[in-house]
Scaffold this motif. Sequence first.
Motif, PDB file in Angstrom:
ATOM      1  N   ILE A  41       0.845  -1.210   0.000  1.00  0.00           N
ATOM      2  CA  ILE A  41       0.000   0.000   0.000  1.00  0.00           C
ATOM      3  C   ILE A  41       0.873   1.251   0.000  1.00  0.00           C
ATOM      4  N   ASP A  42       1.906   1.258   0.843  1.00  0.00           N
ATOM      5  CA  ASP A  42       2.816   2.405   0.911  1.00  0.00           C
ATOM      6  C   ASP A  42       3.523   2.629  -0.425  1.00  0.00           C
ATOM      7  N   ARG A  43       3.885   1.528  -1.078  1.00  0.00           N
ATOM      8  CA  ARG A  43       4.552   1.637  -2.374  1.00  0.00           C
ATOM      9  C   ARG A  43       3.632   2.287  -3.402  1.00  0.00           C
ATOM     10  N   LEU A  44       2.356   1.868  -3.390  1.00  0.00           N
ATOM     11  CA  LEU A  44       1.379   2.459  -4.314  1.00  0.00           C
ATOM     12  C   LEU A  44       1.121   3.930  -3.994  1.00  0.00           C
ATOM     13  N   ASN A  45       1.070   4.249  -2.700  1.00  0.00           N
ATOM     14  CA  ASN A  45       0.860   5.650  -2.305  1.00  0.00           C
ATOM     15  C   ASN A  45       2.008   6.537  -2.792  1.00  0.00           C
ATOM     16  N   GLU A  46       3.214   6.008  -2.680  1.00  0.00           N
ATOM     17  CA  GLU A  46       4.384   6.763  -3.142  1.00  0.00           C
ATOM     18  C   GLU A  46       4.346   6.943  -4.661  1.00  0.00           C
ATOM     19  N   GLN A  47       3.941   5.901  -5.349  1.00  0.00           N
ATOM     20  CA  GLN A  47       3.824   5.975  -6.810  1.00  0.00           C
ATOM     21  C   GLN A  47       2.753   6.988  -7.203  1.00  0.00           C
ATOM     22  N   ALA A  48       1.631   6.979  -6.473  1.00  0.00           N
ATOM     23  CA  ALA A  48       0.546   7.926  -6.755  1.00  0.00           C
ATOM     24  C   ALA A  48       1.018   9.359  -6.537  1.00  0.00           C
ATOM     25  N   SER A  49       1.776   9.592  -5.455  1.00  0.00           N
ATOM     26  CA  SER A  49       2.278  10.937  -5.165  1.00  0.00           C
ATOM     27  C   SER A  49       3.165  11.450  -6.291  1.00  0.00           C
ATOM     28  N   GLU A  50       4.009  10.559  -6.827  1.00  0.00           N
ATOM     29  CA  GLU A  50       4.895  10.948  -7.922  1.00  0.00           C
ATOM     30  C   GLU A  50       4.096  11.304  -9.175  1.00  0.00           C
ATOM     31  N   GLU A  51       3.053  10.520  -9.465  1.00  0.00           N
ATOM     32  CA  GLU A  51       2.239  10.783 -10.657  1.00  0.00           C
ATOM     33  C   GLU A  51       1.412  12.054 -10.480  1.00  0.00           C
ATOM     34  N   ILE A  52       0.869  12.263  -9.260  1.00  0.00           N
ATOM     35  CA  ILE A  52       0.102  13.480  -8.983  1.00  0.00           C
ATOM     36  C   ILE A  52       0.997  14.706  -9.119  1.00  0.00           C
ATOM     37  N   LEU A  53       2.241  14.595  -8.661  1.00  0.00           N
ATOM     38  CA  LEU A  53       3.194  15.695  -8.763  1.00  0.00           C
ATOM     39  C   LEU A  53       3.446  16.053 -10.220  1.00  0.00           C
ATOM     40  N   LYS A  54       3.579  15.040 -11.073  1.00  0.00           N
ATOM     41  CA  LYS A  54       3.796  15.297 -12.505  1.00  0.00           C
ATOM     42  C   LYS A  54       2.594  16.019 -13.114  1.00  0.00           C
ATOM     43  N   VAL A  55       1.391  15.614 -12.717  1.00  0.00           N
ATOM     44  CA  VAL A  55       0.173  16.266 -13.234  1.00  0.00           C
ATOM     45  C   VAL A  55       0.106  17.718 -12.766  1.00  0.00           C
ATOM     46  N   GLU A  56       0.428  17.956 -11.492  1.00  0.00           N
ATOM     47  CA  GLU A  56       0.413  19.316 -10.962  1.00  0.00           C
ATOM     48  C   GLU A  56       1.433  20.196 -11.674  1.00  0.00           C
ATOM     49  N   GLN A  57       2.617  19.646 -11.935  1.00  0.00           N
ATOM     50  CA  GLN A  57       3.644  20.398 -12.659  1.00  0.00           C
ATOM     51  C   GLN A  57       3.172  20.734 -14.065  1.00  0.00           C
ATOM     52  N   LYS A  58       2.521  19.784 -14.710  1.00  0.00           N
ATOM     53  CA  LYS A  58       2.010  19.997 -16.062  1.00  0.00           C
ATOM     54  C   LYS A  58       1.001  21.142 -16.088  1.00  0.00           C
ATOM     55  N   TYR A  59       0.053  21.111 -15.154  1.00  0.00           N
ATOM     56  CA  TYR A  59      -1.004  22.124 -15.179  1.00  0.00           C
ATOM     57  C   TYR A  59      -0.531  23.472 -14.630  1.00  0.00           C
ATOM     58  N   ASN A  60       0.487  23.463 -13.802  1.00  0.00           N
ATOM     59  CA  ASN A  60       1.083  24.731 -13.379  1.00  0.00           C
ATOM     60  C   ASN A  60       1.639  25.478 -14.585  1.00  0.00           C
ATOM     61  N   LYS A  61       2.284  24.747 -15.470  1.00  0.00           N
ATOM     62  CA  LYS A  61       2.832  25.366 -16.683  1.00  0.00           C
ATOM     63  C   LYS A  61       1.705  25.863 -17.589  1.00  0.00           C
ATOM     64  N   LEU A  62       0.648  25.078 -17.701  1.00  0.00           N
ATOM     65  CA  LEU A  62      -0.479  25.479 -18.554  1.00  0.00           C
ATOM     66  C   LEU A  62      -1.195  26.720 -18.017  1.00  0.00           C
ATOM     67  N   ARG A  63      -1.171  26.895 -16.686  1.00  0.00           N
ATOM     68  CA  ARG A  63      -1.861  28.046 -16.084  1.00  0.00           C
ATOM     69  C   ARG A  63      -1.077  29.350 -16.224  1.00  0.00           C
ATOM     70  N   GLN A  64       0.231  29.261 -16.420  1.00  0.00           N
ATOM     71  CA  GLN A  64       1.072  30.462 -16.401  1.00  0.00           C
ATOM     72  C   GLN A  64       0.625  31.560 -17.365  1.00  0.00           C
ATOM     73  N   PRO A  65       0.311  31.259 -18.630  1.00  0.00           N
ATOM     74  CA  PRO A  65      -0.123  32.335 -19.541  1.00  0.00           C
ATOM     75  C   PRO A  65      -1.390  33.038 -19.057  1.00  0.00           C
ATOM     76  N   PHE A  66      -2.270  32.294 -18.399  1.00  0.00           N
ATOM     77  CA  PHE A  66      -3.512  32.883 -17.906  1.00  0.00           C
ATOM     78  C   PHE A  66      -3.247  33.764 -16.685  1.00  0.00           C
ATOM     79  N   PHE A  67      -2.330  33.335 -15.818  1.00  0.00           N
ATOM     80  CA  PHE A  67      -1.938  34.176 -14.686  1.00  0.00           C
ATOM     81  C   PHE A  67      -1.329  35.492 -15.193  1.00  0.00           C
TER      82      PHE A  67
END
Length: 271
Positions: A41-67
């Motif tokens: 379970i901990d291994r999956l949680n860590e994997q999920a955190s890494e994938e969520i971080l990548k998604v957040e980084q992606k959308y942070n970049k997409l939001r920049q022109p609008f900011f």
Amino acid sequence: MSASSAKVSRKENSNHDGADETSEKEQQEAIEHIDEVQNEIDRLNEQASEEILKVEQKYNKLRQPFFQKRSELIAKIPNFWVTTFVNHPQVSALLGEEDEEALHYLSRVEVTEFEDIKSGYRIDFYFDENPYFENKALSKEFNVNESGDPVSKSTEIKWKAGKDLTKRTGQTPNKAGKKRQHEEPESFFTWFTDHSDAGADELGEVIKDDIWPNPLQYYLVPDMEDEEGDGDDDDDEEEGLEDIDEGEEEEGEDEDEDGDGEDGEDDGEDD
């Protein structure tokens, strides 16, 4: 006790001890299996955190022109940011009258989350020429040190002579502050020098997570209240007009009744 009874007793105790040993062994095996499952379970949680971080980084970049576009539009509205801060319930409680005066020179606010979001963020405040300090920009940055502990650092404020708001403990709180019973708030600007608890900096988190995503909702708060107030006034006016109309109708009815009585008397006199 007979010999046969003693044999039976020893046999029962032997069976009971065997059951306890079996039970303890099963429990220990179950605990070991639970630990194995928990590791998965901990291994999956860590994997999920890494994938969520990548998604957040992606959308942070997409939001920049609008900011950026939003900042350009906000620049056309005088006192946008000071109004936003004054209207925010938590931030307003930290503002004295002189803080509010100084924030009238605040022209732009920017929040930048670092590429590795876990490592922190920075808040930049840009000011026009003002009578309080020399800085054109003030920043506060939050990150983690080599040990993984949260730390913060900020711009040193270059106060003009006699204008250091952080040394004026007797600032008069604004109206919003009074409502929240903050009789003598510390200056808003002491936040730039406070690095005591970087991991739980309430003002930084409020600006990053609440104000920055949508500052317009706080800028427009008074207008929304005024519109609601105007609606109440209209209702009161309508009620007042209805009362007047009803009053006129009642007076008219009374006059008709009086008129009928007079006609009756005249008829009687003619007879």
